[in-house]
Design a protein around this motif. Sequence first.
Motif, PDB file in Angstrom:
ATOM      1  N   VAL A 103     -30.256  18.949  -2.036  1.00  0.00           N
ATOM      2  CA  VAL A 103     -30.762  20.899  -1.598  1.00  0.00           C
ATOM      3  C   VAL A 103     -32.155  20.685  -2.448  1.00  0.00           C
ATOM      4  O   VAL A 103     -32.742  20.102  -2.522  1.00  0.00           O
ATOM      5  CB  VAL A 103     -29.709  21.675  -3.164  1.00  0.00           C
ATOM      6  N   VAL A 104     -32.473  22.069  -1.773  1.00  0.00           N
ATOM      7  CA  VAL A 104     -33.964  23.108  -2.068  1.00  0.00           C
ATOM      8  C   VAL A 104     -33.605  23.304  -3.083  1.00  0.00           C
ATOM      9  O   VAL A 104     -33.847  24.063  -3.681  1.00  0.00           O
ATOM     10  CB  VAL A 104     -34.959  23.596  -1.026  1.00  0.00           C
ATOM     11  N   ALA A 105     -35.003  22.431  -4.571  1.00  0.00           N
ATOM     12  CA  ALA A 105     -34.577  23.443  -5.744  1.00  0.00           C
ATOM     13  C   ALA A 105     -35.567  22.655  -6.604  1.00  0.00           C
ATOM     14  O   ALA A 105     -36.139  21.339  -6.228  1.00  0.00           O
ATOM     15  CB  ALA A 105     -33.212  22.723  -6.456  1.00  0.00           C
ATOM     16  N   ASP A 106     -36.264  22.846  -7.601  1.00  0.00           N
ATOM     17  CA  ASP A 106     -36.740  22.248  -9.234  1.00  0.00           C
ATOM     18  C   ASP A 106     -35.572  21.343  -9.472  1.00  0.00           C
ATOM     19  O   ASP A 106     -35.072  22.052 -10.288  1.00  0.00           O
ATOM     20  CB  ASP A 106     -37.374  23.430  -9.718  1.00  0.00           C
ATOM     21  N   PRO A 107     -35.888  19.978 -10.031  1.00  0.00           N
ATOM     22  CA  PRO A 107     -34.949  19.103 -10.182  1.00  0.00           C
ATOM     23  C   PRO A 107     -34.672  19.470 -11.977  1.00  0.00           C
ATOM     24  O   PRO A 107     -33.480  19.152 -12.508  1.00  0.00           O
ATOM     25  CB  PRO A 107     -35.111  18.208  -9.938  1.00  0.00           C
ATOM     26  N   VAL A 108     -35.710  19.430 -12.349  1.00  0.00           N
ATOM     27  CA  VAL A 108     -35.830  19.499 -13.992  1.00  0.00           C
ATOM     28  C   VAL A 108     -34.615  21.143 -13.928  1.00  0.00           C
ATOM     29  O   VAL A 108     -34.319  20.903 -15.352  1.00  0.00           O
ATOM     30  CB  VAL A 108     -37.535  19.799 -14.558  1.00  0.00           C
ATOM     31  N   MET A 109     -35.297  21.980 -13.384  1.00  0.00           N
ATOM     32  CA  MET A 109     -35.263  23.172 -13.636  1.00  0.00           C
ATOM     33  C   MET A 109     -33.330  23.301 -13.435  1.00  0.00           C
ATOM     34  O   MET A 109     -32.236  23.844 -14.383  1.00  0.00           O
ATOM     35  CB  MET A 109     -35.235  24.033 -13.248  1.00  0.00           C
ATOM     36  N   LEU A 110     -32.943  22.382 -12.613  1.00  0.00           N
ATOM     37  CA  LEU A 110     -31.696  22.657 -11.976  1.00  0.00           C
ATOM     38  C   LEU A 110     -30.589  21.570 -13.237  1.00  0.00           C
ATOM     39  O   LEU A 110     -29.801  22.704 -13.316  1.00  0.00           O
ATOM     40  CB  LEU A 110     -31.762  22.033 -10.567  1.00  0.00           C
ATOM     41  N   ARG A 111     -31.533  20.731 -13.579  1.00  0.00           N
ATOM     42  CA  ARG A 111     -30.650  19.870 -14.913  1.00  0.00           C
ATOM     43  C   ARG A 111     -30.485  20.755 -15.668  1.00  0.00           C
ATOM     44  O   ARG A 111     -29.377  20.539 -16.728  1.00  0.00           O
ATOM     45  CB  ARG A 111     -31.320  18.679 -14.721  1.00  0.00           C
ATOM     46  N   ARG A 112     -32.122  21.378 -16.229  1.00  0.00           N
ATOM     47  CA  ARG A 112     -31.471  22.568 -17.661  1.00  0.00           C
ATOM     48  C   ARG A 112     -30.296  23.146 -17.551  1.00  0.00           C
ATOM     49  O   ARG A 112     -29.255  23.877 -17.697  1.00  0.00           O
ATOM     50  CB  ARG A 112     -32.183  23.240 -17.529  1.00  0.00           C
ATOM     51  N   VAL A 113     -30.726  23.800 -15.701  1.00  0.00           N
ATOM     52  CA  VAL A 113     -29.115  24.836 -15.279  1.00  0.00           C
ATOM     53  C   VAL A 113     -27.670  23.835 -16.088  1.00  0.00           C
ATOM     54  O   VAL A 113     -26.879  24.962 -16.504  1.00  0.00           O
ATOM     55  CB  VAL A 113     -29.669  25.596 -14.222  1.00  0.00           C
ATOM     56  N   VAL A 114     -27.645  22.751 -14.901  1.00  0.00           N
ATOM     57  CA  VAL A 114     -26.433  22.270 -15.055  1.00  0.00           C
ATOM     58  C   VAL A 114     -25.700  22.278 -16.486  1.00  0.00           C
ATOM     59  O   VAL A 114     -24.920  21.975 -17.018  1.00  0.00           O
ATOM     60  CB  VAL A 114     -26.123  20.616 -14.037  1.00  0.00           C
ATOM     61  N   ASP A 115     -27.151  21.664 -17.896  1.00  0.00           N
ATOM     62  CA  ASP A 115     -26.311  21.109 -18.810  1.00  0.00           C
ATOM     63  C   ASP A 115     -26.238  22.052 -19.505  1.00  0.00           C
ATOM     64  O   ASP A 115     -25.216  22.321 -20.657  1.00  0.00           O
ATOM     65  CB  ASP A 115     -27.679  20.415 -19.559  1.00  0.00           C
ATOM     66  N   ASN A 116     -27.230  23.186 -19.189  1.00  0.00           N
ATOM     67  CA  ASN A 116     -26.218  24.116 -19.952  1.00  0.00           C
ATOM     68  C   ASN A 116     -24.735  24.993 -19.893  1.00  0.00           C
ATOM     69  O   ASN A 116     -23.910  25.461 -20.380  1.00  0.00           O
ATOM     70  CB  ASN A 116     -26.948  25.588 -19.263  1.00  0.00           C
ATOM     71  N   LEU A 117     -24.348  24.853 -18.313  1.00  0.00           N
ATOM     72  CA  LEU A 117     -23.759  25.591 -18.214  1.00  0.00           C
ATOM     73  C   LEU A 117     -22.399  24.532 -17.978  1.00  0.00           C
ATOM     74  O   LEU A 117     -21.557  25.288 -18.858  1.00  0.00           O
ATOM     75  CB  LEU A 117     -22.694  25.668 -16.817  1.00  0.00           C
ATOM     76  N   VAL A 118     -22.516  23.111 -18.352  1.00  0.00           N
ATOM     77  CA  VAL A 118     -21.233  22.146 -19.472  1.00  0.00           C
ATOM     78  C   VAL A 118     -20.977  22.216 -20.400  1.00  0.00           C
ATOM     79  O   VAL A 118     -20.184  21.932 -21.359  1.00  0.00           O
ATOM     80  CB  VAL A 118     -21.731  21.208 -18.359  1.00  0.00           C
ATOM     81  N   ALA A 119     -22.125  22.399 -21.452  1.00  0.00           N
ATOM     82  CA  ALA A 119     -22.454  22.529 -22.773  1.00  0.00           C
ATOM     83  C   ALA A 119     -21.554  24.171 -23.143  1.00  0.00           C
ATOM     84  O   ALA A 119     -20.793  24.038 -23.955  1.00  0.00           O
ATOM     85  CB  ALA A 119     -23.986  23.157 -23.267  1.00  0.00           C
ATOM     86  N   ASN A 120     -21.209  24.818 -22.444  1.00  0.00           N
ATOM     87  CA  ASN A 120     -20.740  26.074 -22.924  1.00  0.00           C
ATOM     88  C   ASN A 120     -19.512  25.761 -22.474  1.00  0.00           C
ATOM     89  O   ASN A 120     -18.538  26.503 -23.305  1.00  0.00           O
ATOM     90  CB  ASN A 120     -21.433  27.184 -22.092  1.00  0.00           C
ATOM     91  N   ALA A 121     -19.530  24.939 -21.651  1.00  0.00           N
ATOM     92  CA  ALA A 121     -17.658  24.875 -20.889  1.00  0.00           C
ATOM     93  C   ALA A 121     -17.194  24.154 -22.009  1.00  0.00           C
ATOM     94  O   ALA A 121     -15.813  24.118 -21.718  1.00  0.00           O
ATOM     95  CB  ALA A 121     -17.867  24.294 -19.183  1.00  0.00           C
ATOM     96  N   ALA A 122     -18.005  22.953 -22.274  1.00  0.00           N
ATOM     97  CA  ALA A 122     -17.544  22.048 -22.955  1.00  0.00           C
ATOM     98  C   ALA A 122     -17.163  22.823 -24.150  1.00  0.00           C
ATOM     99  O   ALA A 122     -16.184  22.022 -25.275  1.00  0.00           O
ATOM    100  CB  ALA A 122     -18.196  20.702 -23.548  1.00  0.00           C
ATOM    101  N   GLN A 123     -17.692  24.050 -25.053  1.00  0.00           N
ATOM    102  CA  GLN A 123     -17.207  24.531 -26.458  1.00  0.00           C
ATOM    103  C   GLN A 123     -16.507  25.320 -25.965  1.00  0.00           C
ATOM    104  O   GLN A 123     -15.239  25.712 -26.994  1.00  0.00           O
ATOM    105  CB  GLN A 123     -19.172  25.502 -26.607  1.00  0.00           C
ATOM    106  N   ALA A 124     -15.841  25.871 -24.857  1.00  0.00           N
ATOM    107  CA  ALA A 124     -14.787  26.941 -24.458  1.00  0.00           C
ATOM    108  C   ALA A 124     -13.334  25.744 -24.131  1.00  0.00           C
ATOM    109  O   ALA A 124     -12.537  26.494 -25.158  1.00  0.00           O
ATOM    110  CB  ALA A 124     -15.070  27.791 -23.677  1.00  0.00           C
TER     111      ALA A 124
END
Length: 227
Positions: A123-144
Motif C-alpha cells: 500500500v501507499v502510506a506512511d509506515p509509522v503513521m499506519l502502524r499507529r493507526v492499526v495499534d490504536n484500532l486493535v487496542a480499542n477492539a481488545a478493550q471492547a
Amino acid sequence: MKPAERDRPSATRTPEHQHQRRAPVGELGEWCHDLRQPIAAIEAAVWAALTDPDVGPEVRRWLDRVLLEADRLAVLVDSAAGGVCIRLVDLSELLAEAGAYWDRVVPAQVRHRSGTAAPLAPVVADPVMLRRVVDNLVANAAQAAGSSGRVELTATPMADDGWMAVEVDDDGAGFAGKPANSAGLGLKIVQETVERFDGRVEIGSSPLGGARLRLLLPAADAQQAMS
C-alpha cells in the motif's frame, strides 16, 4: 462498503511524486522519522496498559495524559519533518507484526489473517503513521472484547482495483457499547491520519458480533510495486 466514486483519491501517484510532495528532506527528515518510531512504541505500550481491567481510574488518567502528550509530540515531529513520509508499505509484514505484538500484551485473543490466498499488494502510506493507526484500532477492539474476547485483523484486496481493506473485528458489545473516551488517538484523529495518505475509515458491525473498523488504503499499482 465501497468508497463513493467522487470521494476516491487517486492511488496512482508515482513514488517520486509522493516523495517530492510530502517526504521529509535531508538530515532533519531522517531525524524526525527516527524519532517517530519510539513515539509510536510509547503509545502502543500505553494502549496495552489501558486494556488491563485492573488499572485503576487514577492511573488511567495519568496514562491518558501520557497519550495526549505523546500525540502532541508526534504532531510537532510531523510538522518539523514537513509532512508525512509516503512510501510503499508491506501490509502483510506490518499487520503480522501488529497482530503478534497485541496477542502477547493483551488478555484478548488477537489473530491476524489474510483475506486472500494471493500475496497482498503493498500500500501507499506512511509506515509509522499506519502502524499507529492499526495499534490504536486493535487496542480499542481488545478493550471492547474484554479478557476472554477475540479480535481479528484481516487484510483483503477490494473487488474494485486500487484499494486494500484492513478490517479490525471484535466480539464485544459493538461500536455503540464502546466507551466514549476509549484508548488511543480517537476515531476522529484516526480518520484524519489515514486521510493524510489518501485513505479512509468505515464503521460497521462485525460477523463476530461486535464492531468492525475498516481502513481503506490505496494499493500500489504494478509499476510502483516494481520500482
